[in-house]
Design a protein around this motif. Structure first.
Motif, PDB file in Angstrom:
ATOM      1  N   GLY A  19       0.810  -1.206   0.000  1.00  0.00           N
ATOM      2  CA  GLY A  19       0.000   0.000   0.000  1.00  0.00           C
ATOM      3  C   GLY A  19       0.847   1.261   0.000  1.00  0.00           C
ATOM      4  O   GLY A  19       0.530   2.237  -0.691  1.00  0.00           O
ATOM      5  N   THR A  23       1.004   4.268  -2.773  1.00  0.00           N
ATOM      6  CA  THR A  23       0.867   5.669  -2.381  1.00  0.00           C
ATOM      7  C   THR A  23       1.988   6.510  -2.973  1.00  0.00           C
ATOM      8  O   THR A  23       1.754   7.607  -3.496  1.00  0.00           O
ATOM      9  CB  THR A  23       0.874   5.802  -0.848  1.00  0.00           C
ATOM     10  OG1 THR A  23      -0.299   5.183  -0.309  1.00  0.00           O
ATOM     11  CG2 THR A  23       0.902   7.265  -0.416  1.00  0.00           C
ATOM     12  N   SER A 165      -8.700   5.957  -0.476  1.00  0.00           N
ATOM     13  CA  SER A 165      -9.157   4.653   0.003  1.00  0.00           C
ATOM     14  C   SER A 165     -10.680   4.588   0.026  1.00  0.00           C
ATOM     15  O   SER A 165     -11.261   3.500   0.045  1.00  0.00           O
ATOM     16  CB  SER A 165      -8.608   4.372   1.410  1.00  0.00           C
ATOM     17  OG  SER A 165      -9.061   5.353   2.335  1.00  0.00           O
ATOM     18  N   ASP A 170      -5.930   1.056  -3.807  1.00  0.00           N
ATOM     19  CA  ASP A 170      -5.111   0.192  -2.951  1.00  0.00           C
ATOM     20  C   ASP A 170      -3.926   0.932  -2.342  1.00  0.00           C
ATOM     21  O   ASP A 170      -2.780   0.480  -2.440  1.00  0.00           O
ATOM     22  CB  ASP A 170      -4.614  -1.014  -3.762  1.00  0.00           C
ATOM     23  CG  ASP A 170      -5.751  -1.828  -4.346  1.00  0.00           C
ATOM     24  OD1 ASP A 170      -6.760  -1.990  -3.641  1.00  0.00           O
ATOM     25  OD2 ASP A 170      -5.623  -2.291  -5.488  1.00  0.00           O
ATOM     26  N   ASP A 171      -4.173   2.059  -1.714  1.00  0.00           N
ATOM     27  CA  ASP A 171      -3.085   2.817  -1.122  1.00  0.00           C
ATOM     28  C   ASP A 171      -2.809   2.345   0.303  1.00  0.00           C
ATOM     29  O   ASP A 171      -3.380   1.350   0.761  1.00  0.00           O
ATOM     30  CB  ASP A 171      -3.417   4.313  -1.138  1.00  0.00           C
ATOM     31  CG  ASP A 171      -4.499   4.658  -0.131  1.00  0.00           C
ATOM     32  OD1 ASP A 171      -5.467   3.883  -0.018  1.00  0.00           O
ATOM     33  OD2 ASP A 171      -4.373   5.695   0.550  1.00  0.00           O
ATOM     34  N   ALA A 175      -4.859  -0.306   2.687  1.00  0.00           N
ATOM     35  CA  ALA A 175      -4.194  -1.501   3.199  1.00  0.00           C
ATOM     36  C   ALA A 175      -4.307  -1.573   4.712  1.00  0.00           C
ATOM     37  O   ALA A 175      -4.516  -2.655   5.286  1.00  0.00           O
ATOM     38  CB  ALA A 175      -2.726  -1.503   2.764  1.00  0.00           C
TER      39      ALA A 175
END
Length: 222
Positions: A19, A23, A165, A170-171, A175
């Motif tokens: 994650g 990002t 999110s 899926d940052d 996560a």
């Protein structure tokens, strides 16, 4: 007394690393593309074309005066009604670029307007083309002036990216939410996430400081 238990968090630490990497990818890509958007819009805003300046002003005011979460929802949930469907990660990138572009435009515009007209006139007298004048006489000194503001805006953008999110991108924040739902160790998970965001922020600040010393030392290198 609350007993900390980080073992479940570290057992799923690979999820947080994945994650965090996304990002970083989203933030860097948004900064690079957003910087191009900012330069183009700043050039348009400082031009003598009134309709173009008006359109750019509308874009800036809309983005700066609406919540980032609403912008993400508009792109992810609103655009499909117009036939444009984006994946969560793609929608997150578009939203970050649009947001950074609006703020970056005003930052770079301030840098451009800080350049004295006499320097532009000197470049014209030397026979430089408009592109050369914009690149060497206007843009480079302007970027050096606003570089600290741009890097601060990037750090803010990276931290703000946690909002993506909300559309299942899926940052790192997503996560962390997934890991929390698996382990129920809420306090421990978010302590670790906070530390990871802090490390990324300090890391990028250090990198930007090194770049500033190398690229914007006086005289400016070509």
């Amino acid at each position: 007394m609350y007993h900390f238990n980080f073992e479940p968090v570290f057992a799923g630490f690979d999820q947080l690393l994945i994650g965090a990497w996304l990002t970083i990818q989203l933030s860097v890509a948004a900064m690079m593309i957003g910087l191009i958007v900012s330069i183009i819009c700043a050039a348009g805003k400082t031009s003598g074309i009134a309709p173009l300046r008006w359109l750019i002003d509308v874009y800036i005011e809309v983005i700066r005066n609406t919540p980032f979460l609403v912008q993400i929802f508009f792109i992810f949930f609103g655009l499909p009604s117009l036939g444009l469907r984006l994946t969560p990660n793609s929608a997150a990138l578009v939203a970050l670029v649009v947001n950074f572009g609006a703020y970056g435009t005003e930052i770079i515009r301030a840098g451009i307007e800080s350049i004295q007209k006499g320097q532009v006139e000197a470049g014209t007298a030397l026979g430089l083309s408009k592109l050369q004048i914009f690149r060497y006489i206007i843009m480079k000194p302007a970027l050096r002036t606003v570089y600290p503001s741009l890097t601060s805006q990037f750090i803010y953008l990276m931290l703000t990216s946690s909002v993506v999110s909300a559309i299942s991108a899926d940052d790192l924040a997503a996560a962390g939410n997934n890991l929390q739902s698996q382990t129920f160790a809420s306090f421990e998970v978010y302590i670790v996430i906070t530390i990871m965001y802090l490390v990324m922020s300090i890391g990028f600040s250090t990198i930007f400081s090194v770049i500033e010393k190398a690229a914007f030392k006086y005289p400016l290198s070509r």
